[in-house]
Design a protein around this motif. Structure first.
Motif, PDB file in Angstrom:
ATOM      1  N   GLY A  99     -40.103  17.597  21.307  1.00 40.82           N
ATOM      2  CA  GLY A  99     -40.177  17.701  19.864  1.00 40.82           C
ATOM      3  C   GLY A  99     -41.460  17.626  19.237  1.00 40.82           C
ATOM      4  N   LYS A 100     -42.402  17.093  20.082  1.00 38.83           N
ATOM      5  CA  LYS A 100     -43.735  16.817  19.420  1.00 38.83           C
ATOM      6  C   LYS A 100     -44.818  17.629  20.011  1.00 38.83           C
ATOM      7  N   VAL A 101     -45.917  17.829  19.176  1.00 40.84           N
ATOM      8  CA  VAL A 101     -47.014  18.638  19.850  1.00 40.84           C
ATOM      9  C   VAL A 101     -48.010  17.670  20.494  1.00 40.84           C
ATOM     10  N   GLU A 139     -35.272  15.311  17.981  1.00 44.93           N
ATOM     11  CA  GLU A 139     -35.703  15.478  16.651  1.00 44.93           C
ATOM     12  C   GLU A 139     -37.293  16.167  16.902  1.00 44.93           C
ATOM     13  N   LEU A 140     -37.328  17.374  15.927  1.00 44.32           N
ATOM     14  CA  LEU A 140     -38.562  18.122  16.006  1.00 44.32           C
ATOM     15  C   LEU A 140     -39.568  17.723  15.121  1.00 44.32           C
ATOM     16  N   ASN A 141     -40.793  17.406  15.308  1.00 44.79           N
ATOM     17  CA  ASN A 141     -41.790  17.146  14.353  1.00 44.79           C
ATOM     18  C   ASN A 141     -43.105  17.715  14.846  1.00 44.79           C
ATOM     19  N   CYS A 142     -43.391  18.781  14.280  1.00 43.61           N
ATOM     20  CA  CYS A 142     -44.259  19.794  14.781  1.00 43.61           C
ATOM     21  C   CYS A 142     -45.199  20.313  13.650  1.00 43.61           C
ATOM     22  N   SER A 143     -46.481  20.562  13.910  1.00 42.30           N
ATOM     23  CA  SER A 143     -47.516  21.112  13.122  1.00 42.30           C
ATOM     24  C   SER A 143     -48.356  22.094  13.766  1.00 42.30           C
ATOM     25  N   LEU A 144     -48.457  23.287  13.589  1.00 47.24           N
ATOM     26  CA  LEU A 144     -49.366  24.372  14.363  1.00 47.24           C
ATOM     27  C   LEU A 144     -50.038  25.401  13.225  1.00 47.24           C
ATOM     28  N   ASN A 145     -50.973  25.946  13.482  1.00 45.58           N
ATOM     29  CA  ASN A 145     -51.741  27.083  12.882  1.00 45.58           C
ATOM     30  C   ASN A 145     -51.783  28.425  13.638  1.00 45.58           C
ATOM     31  N   LYS A 174     -36.950  18.859  12.136  1.00 45.14           N
ATOM     32  CA  LYS A 174     -35.349  19.021  12.343  1.00 45.14           C
ATOM     33  C   LYS A 174     -34.618  18.289  13.340  1.00 45.14           C
ATOM     34  N   ARG A 175     -33.647  17.765  12.987  1.00 48.60           N
ATOM     35  CA  ARG A 175     -32.771  16.915  13.660  1.00 48.60           C
ATOM     36  C   ARG A 175     -31.340  17.511  14.372  1.00 48.60           C
ATOM     37  N   TYR A 176     -31.255  17.352  15.815  1.00 50.97           N
ATOM     38  CA  TYR A 176     -29.893  17.866  16.327  1.00 50.97           C
ATOM     39  C   TYR A 176     -29.451  16.659  17.197  1.00 50.97           C
ATOM     40  N   GLY A 177     -28.457  15.900  16.534  1.00 53.75           N
ATOM     41  CA  GLY A 177     -28.339  14.625  17.426  1.00 53.75           C
ATOM     42  C   GLY A 177     -29.507  13.752  17.911  1.00 53.75           C
ATOM     43  N   THR A 178     -29.739  13.311  19.048  1.00 57.99           N
ATOM     44  CA  THR A 178     -30.798  12.564  19.394  1.00 57.99           C
ATOM     45  C   THR A 178     -32.150  13.363  19.431  1.00 57.99           C
ATOM     46  N   ALA A 192     -38.020  21.687  24.848  1.00 60.80           N
ATOM     47  CA  ALA A 192     -38.990  20.879  24.114  1.00 60.80           C
ATOM     48  C   ALA A 192     -39.082  21.076  22.511  1.00 60.80           C
ATOM     49  N   GLY A 193     -38.346  22.282  22.333  1.00 62.59           N
ATOM     50  CA  GLY A 193     -38.519  22.593  20.737  1.00 62.59           C
ATOM     51  C   GLY A 193     -39.084  23.676  20.438  1.00 62.59           C
ATOM     52  N   LYS A 194     -39.321  24.609  21.186  1.00 64.32           N
ATOM     53  CA  LYS A 194     -39.942  25.780  21.129  1.00 64.32           C
ATOM     54  C   LYS A 194     -39.156  26.753  20.069  1.00 64.32           C
ATOM     55  N   SER A 195     -37.853  26.884  20.761  1.00 68.25           N
ATOM     56  CA  SER A 195     -37.068  28.009  19.976  1.00 68.25           C
ATOM     57  C   SER A 195     -36.671  27.479  18.607  1.00 68.25           C
TER      58      SER A 195
END
Length: 284
Positions: free
Chosen positions: A206-208, A18-24, A12-16, A39-42
């Motif tokens: 934005g990254k794990v 970028e979220l790039n996330c994987s989790l289980n 997911k991108r918002y301006g500058t 960081a991208g939690k919400s």
């Protein structure tokens, strides 16, 4: 039903940003999502709940793509978001029929009993509740309709020690109700997650950047502190991150025991979640 969360390469991108996330999140487990503000939690939570449209990747709840969830699937989900809640002009008595109409398995007796246990007034408008009372009401509402999976964004934010203990107690009770229940929770309060979560994901920019069982993180990880000379001759194979300090260096290691046994003159401290976050953000 498989009470599981699967996120693969969520983008997911918002301006500058970028979220790039994987989790289980696995059935029977409490998984924590930690990281600094922004960081991208919400964003991850909102994508998981279908509140925003991802730019890429796959998000699954109960083994289904989020977009394919039915109304009955969503009844199995309990949600607490930091920036949402009931209208302040409602009372708990007003909420009961609403919950009863929304959820086929709403347990009115359990809900009212726990409201009494936590001294939540049934006739008082929610806008006049304390922060702790509002938090307890939100968590109670999330767990009182036989949800198999909870998604909780900062449920203990702004609470005093007693209120936090009540909320965490509710979550432990929830996990004891059914061994297949599962929770994904974020919090800025490290001690909450240390005593609650089975495993932790840390997200930064934005990254794990780290995923570890809580017991391993607290038992095997450590903070090393040393001067320039010690740093120069140290075996760095188990160093995860290094932070330059005025006195020398501070290092995060995943093998605390190795340095305790081989470097008796080095300062080796137990790692806690706050220390790990600091090193992962500041370190190289």
């Amino acid at each position: 039903m498989d009470n599981r969360i699967e996120i693969r390469d969520l983008k997911k991108r918002y301006g500058t940003f970028e979220l790039n996330c994987s989790l289980n999140v696995c059935p029977g487990q409490i998984t924590g999502l930690i990281g600094p503000n922004g960081a991208g939690k919400s964003t991850t939570f909102k994508a998981l709940l279908g509140l925003i449209r991802p730019d890429g990747g796959a998000v699954k709840l109960f083994g289904k793509d989020v977009s394919a969830l039915t109304a009955s699937d969503r009844e199995r989900l309990g949600v607490v978001l930091s920036d949402s809640g009931f209208s302040g002009y409602l009372t708990i008595k007003d909420i009961v029929p609403v919950m009863n109409s929304l959820y086929c398995q709403f347990d009115k007796s359990y809900f009212l009993e726990r409201c009494r246990d936590f001294e939540l007034p049934l006739d008082k408008k929610i806008k006049d509740f304390s922060t702790g009372m509002k938090a307890k009401l939100k968590v109670l509402s999330a767990i009182s309709h036989n949800a198999g999976l909870l998604v909780l964004d900062e449920p203990t934010a702004g609470l005093d020690v007693v209120a936090r203990d009540h909320v965490l107690g509710l979550l432990r009770d929830y996990m004891e109700m059914n061994e297949e229940n599962a929770i994904l929770i974020s919090s800025h309060i490290a001690t909450d997650l240390e005593g609650l979560c089975d495993d932790l994901y840390m997200i930064c920019k934005g990254k794990v950047v780290l995923h570890e069982d809580t017991d391993v993180l607290l038992g095997s990880y450590g903070i090393l502190k040393m001067d320039e000379e010690q740093f120069a001759r140290m075996d760095k194979q188990y160093v995860v991150k290094t932070v330059k300090e005025s006195y020398g260096y501070c290092c995060l290691t995943s093998e605390k025991q190795f340095y305790l046994e081989n470097y008796p003159g080095m300062v080796v401290e137990n790692a806690d979640i706050d220390g790990v976050i600091m090193c992962m953000i500041r370190g190289e």
